[in-house]
Scaffold this motif. Structure first.
Motif, short mmCIF file in Angstrom:
data_model
loop_
_atom_site.label_atom_id
_atom_site.label_comp_id
_atom_site.label_asym_id
_atom_site.label_seq_id
_atom_site.Cartn_x
_atom_site.Cartn_y
_atom_site.Cartn_z
N SER A 173 64.15 35.09 60.71
CA SER A 173 63.32 36.05 61.42
C SER A 173 62.05 35.35 61.92
O SER A 173 61.75 34.22 61.52
CB SER A 173 62.93 37.19 60.48
OG SER A 173 62.06 36.72 59.45
N THR A 174 61.30 36.06 62.76
CA THR A 174 60.04 35.50 63.26
C THR A 174 59.10 35.15 62.11
O THR A 174 58.46 34.10 62.11
CB THR A 174 59.36 36.49 64.22
OG1 THR A 174 60.23 36.73 65.33
CG2 THR A 174 58.03 35.94 64.74
N ARG A 175 59.00 36.03 61.13
CA ARG A 175 58.13 35.78 59.97
C ARG A 175 58.61 34.55 59.19
O ARG A 175 57.79 33.71 58.77
CB ARG A 175 58.11 37.00 59.05
CG ARG A 175 57.21 36.82 57.83
CD ARG A 175 57.18 38.09 56.99
NE ARG A 175 56.59 39.19 57.71
CZ ARG A 175 55.28 39.39 57.81
NH1 ARG A 175 54.42 38.54 57.23
NH2 ARG A 175 54.81 40.42 58.48
N GLU A 176 59.91 34.43 58.98
CA GLU A 176 60.45 33.30 58.23
C GLU A 176 60.21 31.98 58.97
O GLU A 176 59.91 30.95 58.36
CB GLU A 176 61.94 33.50 57.97
CG GLU A 176 62.24 34.60 56.96
CD GLU A 176 63.70 34.95 56.89
OE1 GLU A 176 64.16 35.37 55.82
OE2 GLU A 176 64.41 34.84 57.93
N ILE A 177 60.36 32.02 60.30
CA ILE A 177 60.12 30.82 61.11
C ILE A 177 58.64 30.43 61.03
O ILE A 177 58.31 29.25 60.89
CB ILE A 177 60.53 31.05 62.57
CG1 ILE A 177 62.05 31.26 62.67
CG2 ILE A 177 60.12 29.86 63.45
CD1 ILE A 177 62.53 31.68 64.04
N ALA A 178 57.76 31.43 61.08
CA ALA A 178 56.32 31.17 60.98
C ALA A 178 55.99 30.52 59.65
O ALA A 178 55.21 29.56 59.58
CB ALA A 178 55.55 32.47 61.15
N GLU A 179 56.60 31.02 58.57
CA GLU A 179 56.35 30.44 57.24
C GLU A 179 56.91 29.03 57.15
O GLU A 179 56.27 28.13 56.59
CB GLU A 179 56.98 31.34 56.17
CG GLU A 179 56.30 32.69 56.03
CD GLU A 179 57.02 33.62 55.08
OE1 GLU A 179 58.13 33.27 54.62
OE2 GLU A 179 56.48 34.72 54.80
N ARG A 180 58.10 28.83 57.70
CA ARG A 180 58.74 27.51 57.66
C ARG A 180 57.92 26.47 58.41
O ARG A 180 57.75 25.34 57.95
CB ARG A 180 60.15 27.60 58.26
CG ARG A 180 60.89 26.28 58.40
CD ARG A 180 61.51 25.83 57.11
NE ARG A 180 62.57 26.74 56.69
CZ ARG A 180 63.85 26.63 57.05
NH1 ARG A 180 64.22 25.65 57.87
NH2 ARG A 180 64.75 27.48 56.59
#
Length: 220
Positions: A173-180
């Motif tokens: 997800s966008t949030r997961e990509i941002a965290e990664r």
């Protein structure tokens, strides 16, 4: 027992089992020795300063970053230190980008076990390790950066945009990509819109389908 002319190799890869197997293989060569392994770009840069390796092997997919970004950092901060890039993705999609970022070789993981020692020695000797087709494409891009017609829509994407596109294809997800990637959700959203525009995709659903297809194509 290895002699003093042994060349030191640092491995940067976030898959421990692969690192272990690669280290054992390289250490069997009388003229090579793995001096360490790291799993993030920050740790890798510190290890280079501490261990002073003769060559760095970098996986294209790392925790919180793209290996291509690390290649650029190494090239800027440790000029003259050769990098051999490893990837599970087909060379037609990433090799040219990696070499233009400063890597001296591109090796697919599927064939690494059989040729990694040869690839390391070739890069250490000052040569580039890649297929002739890839080397020709890089040469043509360097001498005529705006005149090449042998391009794909993905060539328009920056390294960061391509990394976001790849992670979308992996189902993040966008949030997961941002965290990664250690970036804000807003920044990832901006990258998504740029990717859609460059690839002429109208909706997020089209973007996801294109990203999944891209990954399937890259891993063939």
């Amino acid at each position: 027992m290895k002699n003093k002319s042994v060349r030191k190799i640092l491995i940067v890869d976030d898959h421990p089992v692969f690192c272990l197997g690669m280290s054992e293989l390289i250490n069997k060569a009388a003229d090579l020795e793995v001096c360490g392994s790291e799993d993030t770009p920050a740790k890798a840069l510190r290890a280079i300063q501490r261990l002073n390796p003769d060559l760095v092997i970098v996986d294209i997919s790392l925790k919180n970053s793209s290996g291509i970004d690390l290649v650029s950092d190494i090239n800027n901060r440790f000029q003259g230190l050769p990098v051999l890039m490893l990837s599970m993705y087909d060379e037609s999609l990433y090799a040219e980008r990696a070499l233009l970022a400063g890597a001296r070789g591109y090796l697919m993981k599927q064939e690494a076990i059989g040729v990694v020692v040869e690839a390391i020695r070739q890069v250490l000797s000052g040569k580039i390790y890649a297929s002739e087709g890839v080397k020709d494409k890089v040469f043509q891009r360097l001498v005529s950066p705006h005149g090449s017609t042998d391009t794909t829509p993905f060539d328009q994407l920056t390294s960061r945009e391509l990394e976001v596109f790849r992670l979308i294809g992996e189902g993040l997800s966008t949030r997961e990509i941002a965290e990664r990637m250690k970036l804000s959700i807003k920044t990832i959203g901006t990258y998504r819109e740029r990717i859609k525009e460059k690839l002429n995709l109208k909706h997020y659903t089209e973007l996801v389908k294109a990203a999944v297809h891209y990954l399937e194509m890259a891993q063939k």
